[in-house]
Scaffold this active site. Structure first.
Site, PDB file in Angstrom:
ATOM      1  N   SER A 140     -38.004   2.238 -66.933  1.00  0.00           N
ATOM      2  CA  SER A 140     -38.914   2.617 -68.020  1.00  0.00           C
ATOM      3  C   SER A 140     -39.320   4.059 -67.791  1.00  0.00           C
ATOM      4  O   SER A 140     -39.282   4.557 -66.650  1.00  0.00           O
ATOM      5  CB  SER A 140     -40.181   1.758 -67.999  1.00  0.00           C
ATOM      6  OG  SER A 140     -41.133   2.266 -68.914  1.00  0.00           O
ATOM      7  N   TYR A 153     -48.153  -1.522 -63.917  1.00  0.00           N
ATOM      8  CA  TYR A 153     -46.786  -1.458 -64.458  1.00  0.00           C
ATOM      9  C   TYR A 153     -46.098  -0.188 -63.975  1.00  0.00           C
ATOM     10  O   TYR A 153     -44.950  -0.228 -63.523  1.00  0.00           O
ATOM     11  CB  TYR A 153     -46.851  -1.496 -65.987  1.00  0.00           C
ATOM     12  CG  TYR A 153     -45.502  -1.526 -66.696  1.00  0.00           C
ATOM     13  CD1 TYR A 153     -44.670  -2.642 -66.607  1.00  0.00           C
ATOM     14  CD2 TYR A 153     -45.082  -0.447 -67.484  1.00  0.00           C
ATOM     15  CE1 TYR A 153     -43.450  -2.681 -67.280  1.00  0.00           C
ATOM     16  CE2 TYR A 153     -43.866  -0.482 -68.157  1.00  0.00           C
ATOM     17  CZ  TYR A 153     -43.049  -1.598 -68.064  1.00  0.00           C
ATOM     18  OH  TYR A 153     -41.836  -1.627 -68.726  1.00  0.00           O
TER      19      TYR A 153
HETATM   20  N1  LIG Z   1     -39.636  -2.517 -74.841  1.00  0.00           N
HETATM   21  C1  LIG Z   1     -39.900  -1.319 -74.273  1.00  0.00           C
HETATM   22  O1  LIG Z   1     -40.545  -0.436 -74.869  1.00  0.00           O
HETATM   23  C2  LIG Z   1     -39.372  -1.003 -72.901  1.00  0.00           C
HETATM   24  C3  LIG Z   1     -39.380   0.337 -72.499  1.00  0.00           C
HETATM   25  C4  LIG Z   1     -38.906   0.659 -71.247  1.00  0.00           C
HETATM   26  C5  LIG Z   1     -38.426  -0.310 -70.403  1.00  0.00           C
HETATM   27  N2  LIG Z   1     -38.437  -1.611 -70.808  1.00  0.00           N
HETATM   28  C6  LIG Z   1     -37.897  -2.609 -69.865  1.00  0.00           C
HETATM   29  O2  LIG Z   1     -36.773  -3.200 -70.459  1.00  0.00           O
HETATM   30  C7  LIG Z   1     -36.594  -4.512 -69.928  1.00  0.00           C
HETATM   31  C8  LIG Z   1     -36.429  -5.502 -71.067  1.00  0.00           C
HETATM   32  O3  LIG Z   1     -37.619  -5.471 -71.841  1.00  0.00           O
HETATM   33  P1  LIG Z   1     -37.674  -5.883 -73.386  1.00  0.00           P
HETATM   34  O4  LIG Z   1     -38.345  -4.785 -74.099  1.00  0.00           O
HETATM   35  O5  LIG Z   1     -36.372  -6.370 -73.867  1.00  0.00           O
HETATM   36  O6  LIG Z   1     -38.749  -7.071 -73.268  1.00  0.00           O
HETATM   37  P2  LIG Z   1     -38.794  -8.544 -73.847  1.00  0.00           P
HETATM   38  O7  LIG Z   1     -38.235  -8.602 -75.223  1.00  0.00           O
HETATM   39  O8  LIG Z   1     -40.183  -8.977 -73.590  1.00  0.00           O
HETATM   40  O9  LIG Z   1     -37.784  -9.344 -72.881  1.00  0.00           O
HETATM   41  C9  LIG Z   1     -38.081  -9.479 -71.538  1.00  0.00           C
HETATM   42  C10 LIG Z   1     -36.925 -10.207 -70.877  1.00  0.00           C
HETATM   43  O10 LIG Z   1     -37.214 -10.335 -69.489  1.00  0.00           O
HETATM   44  C11 LIG Z   1     -37.190 -11.712 -69.159  1.00  0.00           C
HETATM   45  N3  LIG Z   1     -38.110 -12.077 -68.098  1.00  0.00           N
HETATM   46  C12 LIG Z   1     -39.433 -11.820 -68.013  1.00  0.00           C
HETATM   47  N4  LIG Z   1     -39.951 -12.395 -66.910  1.00  0.00           N
HETATM   48  C13 LIG Z   1     -38.921 -13.017 -66.288  1.00  0.00           C
HETATM   49  C14 LIG Z   1     -38.790 -13.784 -65.113  1.00  0.00           C
HETATM   50  N5  LIG Z   1     -39.839 -14.071 -64.326  1.00  0.00           N
HETATM   51  N6  LIG Z   1     -37.576 -14.254 -64.775  1.00  0.00           N
HETATM   52  C15 LIG Z   1     -36.501 -14.017 -65.555  1.00  0.00           C
HETATM   53  N7  LIG Z   1     -36.556 -13.313 -66.692  1.00  0.00           N
HETATM   54  C16 LIG Z   1     -37.750 -12.826 -67.048  1.00  0.00           C
HETATM   55  C17 LIG Z   1     -37.553 -12.438 -70.431  1.00  0.00           C
HETATM   56  O11 LIG Z   1     -37.162 -13.792 -70.339  1.00  0.00           O
HETATM   57  P3  LIG Z   1     -37.987 -14.968 -71.102  1.00  0.00           P
HETATM   58  O12 LIG Z   1     -37.437 -15.023 -72.492  1.00  0.00           O
HETATM   59  O13 LIG Z   1     -37.701 -16.195 -70.316  1.00  0.00           O
HETATM   60  O14 LIG Z   1     -39.441 -14.600 -71.083  1.00  0.00           O
HETATM   61  C18 LIG Z   1     -36.749 -11.621 -71.431  1.00  0.00           C
HETATM   62  O15 LIG Z   1     -35.403 -11.986 -71.403  1.00  0.00           O
HETATM   63  C19 LIG Z   1     -37.809  -4.768 -69.034  1.00  0.00           C
HETATM   64  O16 LIG Z   1     -37.456  -4.511 -67.686  1.00  0.00           O
HETATM   65  C20 LIG Z   1     -38.820  -3.742 -69.520  1.00  0.00           C
HETATM   66  O17 LIG Z   1     -39.764  -3.408 -68.522  1.00  0.00           O
HETATM   67  C21 LIG Z   1     -38.886  -1.985 -72.037  1.00  0.00           C
END
Ligand SMILES: NC(=O)c1ccc[n+]([C@@H]2O[C@H](COP(=O)([O-])OP(=O)(O)OC[C@H]3O[C@@H](n4cnc5c(N)ncnc54)[C@H](OP(=O)(O)O)[C@@H]3O)[C@@H](O)[C@H]2O)c1
Length: 237
Positions: A140, A153
């Site tokens: 991130s 975070y």
């Molecule tokens: N969205 C943003 O703006 C953004 C920006 C920068 C970085 N990121 C990073 O990108 C990655 C994906 O985020 P996203 O935006 O796609 O978020 P999201 O839609 O909330 O998806 C999160 C994913 O992580 C999984 N997860 C969470 N806790 C877990 C656990 N204990 N064990 C296994 N899986 C788990 C969730 O599974 P479940 O369905 O089972 O909950 C889901 O598949 C993350 O690392 C996040 O920090 C996001």
């Protein structure tokens, strides 16, 4: 570019958000995928109709270390090799400096840092054998600058950047390349309650997937150690 055909890539949290978009883009490009989620049934809508020979669905719970090695072992035994690992699964809880929320902070360390480390540890021997193994840690921009009050975070994401550099160095001589991918806001469930930036101006998960495709395809002689991608003019970078 490395040809996707016959290359086996693991993607965590592939059931929704960025992970799902990455899985769909990689499958479309010709990769063979090992996808995992806490609830494997949630991967059915993603990969249920894909060619059976090109996808494996497994369980990955970041907070249950036994699932990490099981997933790696299952992937290696099914396909005979592992060429890439996309550590995408992650979580956010607001933990400000003044907050006494150690339980929440511990969970973020487990999911955002310790689990990717454990996955890299388990997959590294296979990635080394590949000769052109790839690790993409979806970190991130919060791992590059502290731009709001969520100290917890940011701490875990800074650590994930450090982990990426350590993994890059550990695997370098055997052709393993590791990238810390650092996006700003992406329109997923994770940002659904963000009120400080318009959702329609956020990146789409597919934008991140395109970048992952490029990173995975680059030769051993073109390693991207860190990549920041943003939807706004970020004065901190
Ligand atoms: N969205 C943003 O703006 C953004 C920006 C920068 C970085 N990121 C990073 O990108 C990655 C994906 O985020 P996203 O935006 O796609 O978020 P999201 O839609 O909330 O998806 C999160 C994913 O992580 C999984 N997860 C969470 N806790 C877990 C656990 N204990 N064990 C296994 N899986 C788990 C969730 O599974 P479940 O369905 O089972 O909950 C889901 O598949 C993350 O690392 C996040 O920090 C996001």
């Amino acid at each position: 570019m490395l040809a996707p055909e016959g290359r086996i890539i693991m993607v965590s949290g592939a059931n929704r958000g960025i992970g799902r978009a990455v899985a769909e883009a990689l499958y479309g490009a010709g990769y063979t995928l090992s996808l995992a989620a806490r609830d494997p049934a949630s991967l059915k809508p993603v990969a249920g109709k894909w060619a059976e020979g090109r996808v494996l669905i497994e369980r990955y719970d970041a907070e249950d270390q036994a699932t990490h090695r099981r997933w790696v072992d299952a992937t290696a035994s099914r396909f005979g090799r592992i060429d890439g690992l996309v550590n995408n699964a992650g979580m956010v809880v607001r933990v400000r400096i003044e907050d006494e929320k150690d339980t929440e902070l511990d969970r973020m360390w487990a999911v955002n840092v310790k689990a990717p480390l454990s996955m890299i540890r388990a997959a590294l021997p296979h990635l080394r054998r590949s000769g052109s193994g790839r690790i993409v840690n979806v970190v991130s921009i919060a791992g590059k600058a502290v731009y709001n009050n969520n100290a917890g975070y940011a701490m875990t994401k800074f650590a994930a950047v450090a982990l990426s550099h350590a993994a890059r160095r550990a695997g370098w001589e055997d052709g393993v390349r590791c990238t810390a991918l650092c996006p700003g806001f992406v329109a997923t469930d994770m940002t659904a309650d963000v009120e400080t930036f318009p959702h329609e101006q956020m990146m789409e998960p597919g934008d991140i997937a395109e970048v992952v495709l490029t990173i995975l395809g680059l030769s051993n002689n073109a390693s991207i150690a860190e990549l920041v991608i943003n939807c706004r003019d970020d004065v901190t970078m």
